[in-house]
Design a protein around this motif. Structure first.
Motif, PDB file in Angstrom:
ATOM      1  N   GLY A   1     -75.031 -31.175  81.503  1.00 52.96           N
ATOM      2  CA  GLY A   1     -75.079 -32.283  81.807  1.00 52.96           C
ATOM      3  C   GLY A   1     -73.818 -33.363  81.076  1.00 52.96           C
ATOM      4  N   HIS A   2     -73.501 -32.787  79.925  1.00 53.87           N
ATOM      5  CA  HIS A   2     -72.264 -33.545  79.197  1.00 53.87           C
ATOM      6  C   HIS A   2     -71.047 -33.074  79.771  1.00 53.87           C
ATOM      7  CE1 HIS A   2     -74.316 -35.984  76.417  1.00 53.87           C
ATOM      8  NE2 HIS A   2     -75.078 -34.890  75.927  1.00 53.87           N
ATOM      9  N   THR A   3     -70.014 -33.798  79.803  1.00 55.70           N
ATOM     10  CA  THR A   3     -68.752 -33.589  80.485  1.00 55.70           C
ATOM     11  C   THR A   3     -67.737 -33.478  79.455  1.00 55.70           C
ATOM     12  OG1 THR A   3     -68.377 -35.917  80.946  1.00 55.70           O
ATOM     13  CG2 THR A   3     -69.679 -34.326  82.657  1.00 55.70           C
ATOM     14  N   ARG A   4     -67.876 -33.967  78.231  1.00 54.78           N
ATOM     15  CA  ARG A   4     -67.006 -33.930  77.216  1.00 54.78           C
ATOM     16  C   ARG A   4     -67.314 -33.189  76.018  1.00 54.78           C
ATOM     17  NH1 ARG A   4     -62.985 -38.703  76.622  1.00 54.78           N
ATOM     18  NH2 ARG A   4     -61.838 -37.293  75.384  1.00 54.78           N
ATOM     19  N   PRO A   5     -66.578 -33.176  74.765  1.00 60.90           N
ATOM     20  CA  PRO A   5     -67.140 -32.369  73.788  1.00 60.90           C
ATOM     21  C   PRO A   5     -68.302 -33.456  72.888  1.00 60.90           C
ATOM     22  CG  PRO A   5     -64.757 -32.586  73.710  1.00 60.90           C
ATOM     23  CD  PRO A   5     -65.246 -33.513  74.848  1.00 60.90           C
ATOM     24  N   LEU A   6     -69.044 -32.363  72.393  1.00 63.11           N
ATOM     25  CA  LEU A   6     -70.192 -33.252  71.651  1.00 63.11           C
ATOM     26  C   LEU A   6     -69.743 -33.572  70.319  1.00 63.11           C
ATOM     27  CD1 LEU A   6     -73.290 -30.573  72.618  1.00 63.11           C
ATOM     28  CD2 LEU A   6     -72.731 -32.902  73.538  1.00 63.11           C
ATOM     29  N   ALA A   7     -70.381 -34.644  69.793  1.00 60.37           N
ATOM     30  CA  ALA A   7     -70.081 -35.124  68.540  1.00 60.37           C
ATOM     31  C   ALA A   7     -71.298 -34.858  67.620  1.00 60.37           C
ATOM     32  CB  ALA A   7     -69.666 -36.741  68.426  1.00 60.37           C
ATOM     33  N   GLU A   8     -72.387 -34.906  67.802  1.00 61.66           N
ATOM     34  CA  GLU A   8     -73.456 -34.712  66.989  1.00 61.66           C
ATOM     35  C   GLU A   8     -74.807 -34.276  67.779  1.00 61.66           C
ATOM     36  OE1 GLU A   8     -74.693 -37.474  63.330  1.00 61.66           O
ATOM     37  OE2 GLU A   8     -75.684 -38.411  65.080  1.00 61.66           O
ATOM     38  N   LEU A   9     -75.663 -33.608  67.313  1.00 62.01           N
ATOM     39  CA  LEU A   9     -76.961 -33.154  67.643  1.00 62.01           C
ATOM     40  C   LEU A   9     -78.126 -33.280  66.539  1.00 62.01           C
ATOM     41  CD1 LEU A   9     -76.090 -29.744  69.064  1.00 62.01           C
ATOM     42  CD2 LEU A   9     -76.622 -31.965  70.329  1.00 62.01           C
ATOM     43  N   GLN A  10     -79.336 -33.903  67.014  1.00 54.57           N
ATOM     44  CA  GLN A  10     -80.373 -34.230  66.145  1.00 54.57           C
ATOM     45  C   GLN A  10     -81.540 -33.489  66.431  1.00 54.57           C
ATOM     46  OE1 GLN A  10     -82.145 -37.836  65.778  1.00 54.57           O
ATOM     47  NE2 GLN A  10     -83.257 -37.439  63.680  1.00 54.57           N
ATOM     48  N   PHE A  11     -82.486 -32.695  65.937  1.00 56.18           N
ATOM     49  CA  PHE A  11     -83.825 -32.245  66.436  1.00 56.18           C
ATOM     50  C   PHE A  11     -84.583 -33.286  65.810  1.00 56.18           C
ATOM     51  CE2 PHE A  11     -81.682 -28.370  67.022  1.00 56.18           C
ATOM     52  CZ  PHE A  11     -81.874 -28.020  68.381  1.00 56.18           C
ATOM     53  N   CYS A  12     -85.916 -33.768  66.427  1.00 55.17           N
ATOM     54  CA  CYS A  12     -86.826 -34.602  65.912  1.00 55.17           C
ATOM     55  C   CYS A  12     -88.208 -34.203  66.264  1.00 55.17           C
ATOM     56  CB  CYS A  12     -86.333 -35.957  66.422  1.00 55.17           C
ATOM     57  SG  CYS A  12     -87.703 -37.233  65.647  1.00 55.17           S
ATOM     58  N   ALA A  13     -88.977 -33.897  65.374  1.00 57.72           N
ATOM     59  CA  ALA A  13     -90.444 -33.279  65.468  1.00 57.72           C
ATOM     60  C   ALA A  13     -91.142 -34.445  65.550  1.00 57.72           C
ATOM     61  CB  ALA A  13     -90.925 -32.132  64.477  1.00 57.72           C
TER      62      ALA A  13
ATOM     63  N   ILE B   1     -64.303 -48.759  64.999  1.00 57.11           N
ATOM     64  CA  ILE B   1     -65.108 -47.385  65.214  1.00 57.11           C
ATOM     65  C   ILE B   1     -66.420 -47.107  64.582  1.00 57.11           C
ATOM     66  CG2 ILE B   1     -65.006 -44.999  65.903  1.00 57.11           C
ATOM     67  CD1 ILE B   1     -62.106 -45.242  66.811  1.00 57.11           C
ATOM     68  N   VAL B   2     -67.378 -46.930  64.918  1.00 51.54           N
ATOM     69  CA  VAL B   2     -68.712 -46.462  64.178  1.00 51.54           C
ATOM     70  C   VAL B   2     -69.034 -45.068  64.276  1.00 51.54           C
ATOM     71  CG1 VAL B   2     -71.141 -47.288  63.604  1.00 51.54           C
ATOM     72  CG2 VAL B   2     -69.511 -48.702  64.924  1.00 51.54           C
ATOM     73  N   LYS B   3     -68.856 -44.443  63.452  1.00 49.84           N
ATOM     74  CA  LYS B   3     -69.025 -42.897  63.308  1.00 49.84           C
ATOM     75  C   LYS B   3     -70.569 -42.390  62.804  1.00 49.84           C
ATOM     76  CE  LYS B   3     -65.989 -40.699  64.156  1.00 49.84           C
ATOM     77  NZ  LYS B   3     -64.901 -40.167  63.267  1.00 49.84           N
TER      78      LYS B   3
ATOM     79  N   VAL C   1     -81.449 -34.888  70.788  1.00 57.63           N
ATOM     80  CA  VAL C   1     -80.448 -35.985  71.013  1.00 57.63           C
ATOM     81  C   VAL C   1     -79.506 -35.672  70.832  1.00 57.63           C
ATOM     82  CG1 VAL C   1     -82.166 -37.988  70.907  1.00 57.63           C
ATOM     83  CG2 VAL C   1     -80.920 -37.107  68.835  1.00 57.63           C
ATOM     84  N   SER C   2     -78.471 -35.917  71.835  1.00 57.57           N
ATOM     85  CA  SER C   2     -76.909 -35.382  71.590  1.00 57.57           C
ATOM     86  C   SER C   2     -76.039 -36.772  71.896  1.00 57.57           C
ATOM     87  CB  SER C   2     -76.731 -34.334  72.652  1.00 57.57           C
ATOM     88  OG  SER C   2     -77.215 -34.823  74.025  1.00 57.57           O
ATOM     89  N   ALA C   3     -75.136 -36.574  70.890  1.00 59.74           N
ATOM     90  CA  ALA C   3     -73.958 -37.781  70.958  1.00 59.74           C
ATOM     91  C   ALA C   3     -72.778 -36.907  71.871  1.00 59.74           C
ATOM     92  CB  ALA C   3     -73.759 -38.260  69.588  1.00 59.74           C
ATOM     93  N   CYS C   4     -72.036 -37.738  72.534  1.00 62.42           N
ATOM     94  CA  CYS C   4     -70.994 -37.045  73.165  1.00 62.42           C
ATOM     95  C   CYS C   4     -69.791 -37.852  73.593  1.00 62.42           C
ATOM     96  CB  CYS C   4     -71.376 -36.403  74.426  1.00 62.42           C
ATOM     97  SG  CYS C   4     -70.243 -35.541  75.360  1.00 62.42           S
ATOM     98  N   HIS C   5     -68.641 -37.544  73.811  1.00 62.10           N
ATOM     99  CA  HIS C   5     -67.391 -38.223  74.002  1.00 62.10           C
ATOM    100  C   HIS C   5     -67.457 -38.918  75.253  1.00 62.10           C
ATOM    101  CE1 HIS C   5     -64.781 -36.742  70.438  1.00 62.10           C
ATOM    102  NE2 HIS C   5     -66.013 -36.978  69.922  1.00 62.10           N
ATOM    103  N   ASP C   6     -68.414 -38.447  76.131  1.00 57.38           N
ATOM    104  CA  ASP C   6     -68.567 -38.941  77.437  1.00 57.38           C
ATOM    105  C   ASP C   6     -69.100 -40.130  77.660  1.00 57.38           C
ATOM    106  OD1 ASP C   6     -71.136 -38.421  77.149  1.00 57.38           O
ATOM    107  OD2 ASP C   6     -71.298 -36.571  78.642  1.00 57.38           O
TER     108      ASP C   6
ATOM    109  N   SER D   1     -69.375 -29.267  52.135  1.00 60.92           N
ATOM    110  CA  SER D   1     -69.629 -30.325  53.398  1.00 60.92           C
ATOM    111  C   SER D   1     -71.116 -30.590  53.360  1.00 60.92           C
ATOM    112  CB  SER D   1     -69.246 -29.620  54.569  1.00 60.92           C
ATOM    113  OG  SER D   1     -70.009 -28.405  54.677  1.00 60.92           O
ATOM    114  N   CYS D   2     -71.288 -31.789  53.498  1.00 56.24           N
ATOM    115  CA  CYS D   2     -72.502 -32.387  53.351  1.00 56.24           C
ATOM    116  C   CYS D   2     -73.412 -31.671  54.679  1.00 56.24           C
ATOM    117  CB  CYS D   2     -72.575 -33.877  53.497  1.00 56.24           C
ATOM    118  SG  CYS D   2     -74.216 -34.688  53.085  1.00 56.24           S
ATOM    119  N   PRO D   3     -74.654 -31.456  54.537  1.00 53.99           N
ATOM    120  CA  PRO D   3     -75.610 -31.070  55.879  1.00 53.99           C
ATOM    121  C   PRO D   3     -75.446 -32.034  56.943  1.00 53.99           C
ATOM    122  CG  PRO D   3     -76.523 -30.558  53.735  1.00 53.99           C
ATOM    123  CD  PRO D   3     -75.348 -31.367  53.350  1.00 53.99           C
ATOM    124  N   GLY D   4     -75.141 -31.703  57.972  1.00 58.91           N
ATOM    125  CA  GLY D   4     -75.179 -32.749  59.038  1.00 58.91           C
ATOM    126  C   GLY D   4     -73.638 -33.435  59.561  1.00 58.91           C
ATOM    127  N   GLU D   5     -72.644 -32.847  58.437  1.00 59.72           N
ATOM    128  CA  GLU D   5     -71.323 -33.379  58.794  1.00 59.72           C
ATOM    129  C   GLU D   5     -70.901 -33.172  59.797  1.00 59.72           C
ATOM    130  OE1 GLU D   5     -67.172 -33.824  56.301  1.00 59.72           O
ATOM    131  OE2 GLU D   5     -68.734 -32.348  55.575  1.00 59.72           O
TER     132      GLU D   5
END
Length: 216
Positions: free
Chosen positions: A21-33, A114-116, A45-50, A212-216
């Motif tokens: 589905g995504h067309t460019r590099p992913l920036a972040e992933l999160q699992f939520c139960a 830019i918000v990161k 959920v996935s954050a992406c440069h697309d 490195s901090c978890p999730g970085e």
């Protein structure tokens, strides 16, 4: 007798679920139960440069929806603990909060750079954001329109030591890991802020720059 069929389960090898589905590099992933009718359902959920952050069923990888509206790369995407809200941080100098069930945009918070990164409080009433602007912003999502657009701001430290927004659980886990490896973690290396009833822990890697901090 025919030889036994060799399968992924018989060899212990796991076959990953591919989520196209995504067309460019992913920036972040999160699992939520999330608890639903007495059962636990896990979302991804996935954050992406697309510019198109996506929501999926984490068990199957099936696509559920896309939060369309950003005009720049999306660097962070987070669900709130209840799984009802989604937040996205983008290179278009904005943060958006969405209804995670319908996909409708609820709020847009403009920034000056830019918000990161962003994250919700445990009660889903507040949203913290950070990025290249050097400011931590904390938005009150339960207030009126003026309150929502007037966040509390905390400036970057003058020495520009890297700062991470982490949860209490992550903070406790880091402390345990430092103790396990016998590393110095005296309290002066940490700054603790209590903001609007919400605790934020800022871990300053003054002497642990290679960590490195978890999730970085």
């Amino acid at each position: 007798m025919a030889p036994a069929e060799v399968t992924a389960s018989s060899t212990g090898r796991q076959i990953p679920i591919v989520c196209p589905g995504h067309t460019r590099p992913l920036a972040e992933l999160q699992f939520c139960a999330v608890q639903e009718d007495g059962c636990t359902r896990t979302f991804l959920v996935s954050a992406c440069h697309d510019k198109m952050p996506m929501l999926r069923d984490a068990e199957t990888g099936d696509w559920i929806g896309t939060f369309a509206g950003h005009k720049g790369a999306v660097w962070s995407c987070r669900l709130d603990p209840a799984g009802l809200l989604a937040g996205t941080a983008s290179g278009d100098f904005s943060v958006q909060v969405w209804d995670a069930v319908t996909g409708s945009a609820l709020w847009e918070f403009p920034h000056k750079h830019i918000v990161k990164t962003l994250d919700f409080s445990e009660d889903s009433k507040r949203l913290a954001t950070g990025g290249h602007e050097g400011l931590l912003r904390i938005y009150n999502l339960t207030g009126n329109e003026v309150e929502q657009q007037t966040p509390l701001t905390i400036p970057q430290r003058p020495d520009k030591v890297r700062t991470h927004i982490i949860s209490y659980q992550t903070f406790a886990s880091i402390m345990q890991q430092l103790e396990l490896f016998g590393m110095d973690h005296s309290i002066h290396k940490f700054e603790i802020f209590y903001v609007m009833g919400l605790t934020f822990y800022f871990l300053m890697f003054a002497c642990l720059r290679n960590c490195s901090c978890p999730g970085e």
